[in-house]
Scaffold this motif. Structure first.
Motif, PDB file in Angstrom:
ATOM      1  N   LEU A 134      40.502 -43.424 -12.062  1.00 43.86           N
ATOM      2  CA  LEU A 134      39.061 -42.945 -11.786  1.00 43.86           C
ATOM      3  C   LEU A 134      38.922 -41.408 -11.972  1.00 43.86           C
ATOM      4  O   LEU A 134      39.888 -40.655 -11.996  1.00 43.86           O
ATOM      5  N   PHE A 135      37.835 -41.145 -12.268  1.00 43.83           N
ATOM      6  CA  PHE A 135      37.507 -39.618 -12.296  1.00 43.83           C
ATOM      7  C   PHE A 135      36.087 -39.411 -11.706  1.00 43.83           C
ATOM      8  O   PHE A 135      35.033 -39.808 -12.155  1.00 43.83           O
ATOM      9  N   SER A 136      36.381 -38.166 -10.920  1.00 47.04           N
ATOM     10  CA  SER A 136      34.988 -37.845 -10.215  1.00 47.04           C
ATOM     11  C   SER A 136      34.544 -36.251 -10.375  1.00 47.04           C
ATOM     12  O   SER A 136      33.457 -36.062 -10.701  1.00 47.04           O
ATOM     13  N   ASN A 137      35.723 -35.404 -10.356  1.00 44.94           N
ATOM     14  CA  ASN A 137      35.114 -34.117 -10.572  1.00 44.94           C
ATOM     15  C   ASN A 137      36.448 -33.263 -10.879  1.00 44.94           C
ATOM     16  O   ASN A 137      37.785 -33.887 -10.982  1.00 44.94           O
ATOM     17  N   ILE A 138      36.371 -32.105 -11.311  1.00 46.09           N
ATOM     18  CA  ILE A 138      37.586 -31.095 -11.266  1.00 46.09           C
ATOM     19  C   ILE A 138      38.213 -30.916 -10.210  1.00 46.09           C
ATOM     20  O   ILE A 138      37.652 -30.513  -9.028  1.00 46.09           O
ATOM     21  N   SER A 139      39.687 -31.315  -9.899  1.00 43.32           N
ATOM     22  CA  SER A 139      40.313 -31.222  -8.809  1.00 43.32           C
ATOM     23  C   SER A 139      41.163 -29.681  -8.913  1.00 43.32           C
ATOM     24  O   SER A 139      40.574 -28.868  -9.824  1.00 43.32           O
ATOM     25  N   SER A 140      41.994 -29.490  -8.103  1.00 45.53           N
ATOM     26  CA  SER A 140      42.599 -28.446  -8.146  1.00 45.53           C
ATOM     27  C   SER A 140      43.663 -28.092  -9.482  1.00 45.53           C
ATOM     28  O   SER A 140      43.833 -27.030  -9.865  1.00 45.53           O
ATOM     29  N   ASN A 141      43.811 -28.985 -10.171  1.00 42.74           N
ATOM     30  CA  ASN A 141      44.334 -28.970 -11.292  1.00 42.74           C
ATOM     31  C   ASN A 141      43.415 -28.981 -12.512  1.00 42.74           C
ATOM     32  O   ASN A 141      42.776 -30.024 -12.856  1.00 42.74           O
ATOM     33  N   PRO A 142      43.235 -28.001 -13.042  1.00 40.22           N
ATOM     34  CA  PRO A 142      42.157 -27.720 -14.282  1.00 40.22           C
ATOM     35  C   PRO A 142      42.435 -28.542 -15.332  1.00 40.22           C
ATOM     36  O   PRO A 142      41.701 -29.010 -16.185  1.00 40.22           O
ATOM     37  N   LEU A 143      43.897 -29.155 -15.714  1.00 41.88           N
ATOM     38  CA  LEU A 143      43.976 -30.177 -16.670  1.00 41.88           C
ATOM     39  C   LEU A 143      43.672 -31.672 -16.461  1.00 41.88           C
ATOM     40  O   LEU A 143      44.069 -32.413 -16.935  1.00 41.88           O
ATOM     41  N   GLN A 144      43.327 -31.742 -15.350  1.00 39.31           N
ATOM     42  CA  GLN A 144      42.982 -33.236 -14.655  1.00 39.31           C
ATOM     43  C   GLN A 144      41.882 -33.789 -15.646  1.00 39.31           C
ATOM     44  O   GLN A 144      42.235 -35.111 -16.067  1.00 39.31           O
ATOM     45  N   PRO A 145      40.931 -33.280 -16.173  1.00 40.94           N
ATOM     46  CA  PRO A 145      40.201 -33.876 -17.123  1.00 40.94           C
ATOM     47  C   PRO A 145      40.823 -34.272 -18.429  1.00 40.94           C
ATOM     48  O   PRO A 145      40.763 -35.293 -18.794  1.00 40.94           O
ATOM     49  N   LYS A 146      41.940 -33.602 -18.876  1.00 38.47           N
ATOM     50  CA  LYS A 146      42.666 -33.920 -20.056  1.00 38.47           C
ATOM     51  C   LYS A 146      43.597 -35.151 -19.686  1.00 38.47           C
ATOM     52  O   LYS A 146      43.690 -35.925 -20.566  1.00 38.47           O
ATOM     53  N   ARG A 147      44.244 -35.087 -18.683  1.00 35.13           N
ATOM     54  CA  ARG A 147      45.079 -36.304 -18.578  1.00 35.13           C
ATOM     55  C   ARG A 147      44.142 -37.312 -18.127  1.00 35.13           C
ATOM     56  O   ARG A 147      44.838 -38.550 -18.383  1.00 35.13           O
ATOM     57  N   TRP A 148      43.046 -37.448 -17.621  1.00 33.79           N
ATOM     58  CA  TRP A 148      42.326 -38.859 -17.313  1.00 33.79           C
ATOM     59  C   TRP A 148      41.784 -39.255 -18.698  1.00 33.79           C
ATOM     60  O   TRP A 148      42.104 -40.520 -18.986  1.00 33.79           O
TER      61      TRP A 148
END
Length: 204
Positions: free
Chosen positions: A45-59
């Motif tokens: 799932l994806f909800s928002n930007i976490s502490s890791n700014p690369l999370q959107p890319k990983r999702w």
């Protein structure tokens, strides 16, 4: 005698038009079936930007690995992706989707990614990664490692470096001189072919 003649008369040649047999590997790729298989894979799932700014890319990368298994259409990819968005991300897609469909009546997965990254990567972060992409070289790494980082950073490439010929040339110029000099002679215009040729060099 008449009965015997009737029995001996040629019979009409009836041809039964049965539908052709369905291939053994045929799949039902209706949207409902695709969604059913999608849910079984338990995508993240994806909800928002976490502490890791690369999370959107990983999702996005995780979703694309799932799509490779499903073999679905762009429209189905967007339905599946939208199903995995929650909270802030779900609200963003609800407001963004109608606007995207105005400019692109049948939006593709690539167009979804562009809108997604534009929203969920801070501008300062995008600028930083764009600078990394422009300055990227192979250095002492293997060609495979260089290609992986090139792929990760490509989304942040300036617009003028996005077509396939420029992408190929940028990759070539970032290779070790002894590799790029040899590949320059071949005048390769395709990025995929450039990567393939570069990987053949044992020196990489």
């Amino acid at each position: 005698m008449a009965a015997m003649k009737q029995r001996g008369a040629p019979q009409p040649n009836y041809v039964l038009n049965f539908p052709p047999p369905m291939p053994l590997n045929a799949r039902d790729n209706s949207t409902s079936k695709v969604m059913e298989r999608f849910k079984k894979l338990q995508p993240s799932l994806f909800s928002n930007i976490s502490s890791n700014p690369l999370q959107p890319k990983r999702w996005i990368c995780a979703m694309e690995r799932t799509f490779e298994v499903l073999e679905c259409t762009d429209a189905q990819k967007l339905i599946c992706a939208g199903f995995q968005l929650q909270d802030e991300a779900a609200a963003w897609w609800k407001s963004t989707k109608p606007n995207l469909e105005v400019t692109h009546p049948n939006p593709t997965w690539e167009q979804f990614k562009e809108a997604f990254f534009r929203n969920f990567f801070p501008e300062s972060f995008r600028d930083e990664k764009e600078a990394e992409y422009v300055a990227l070289t192979q250095g002492s790494r293997l060609v495979l490692d260089y290609q992986q980082q090139f792929k990760d950073l490509f989304h942040f490439a300036p617009e003028y470096l996005r077509n396939d010929a420029w992408k190929s040339k940028k990759f070539e110029k970032g290779l070790k001189p002894e590799i790029s000099d040899m590949l320059a002679i071949l005048d390769i215009q395709s990025y995929a072919q450039m990567v393939q040729k570069a990987k053949l060099w044992k020196i990489g």
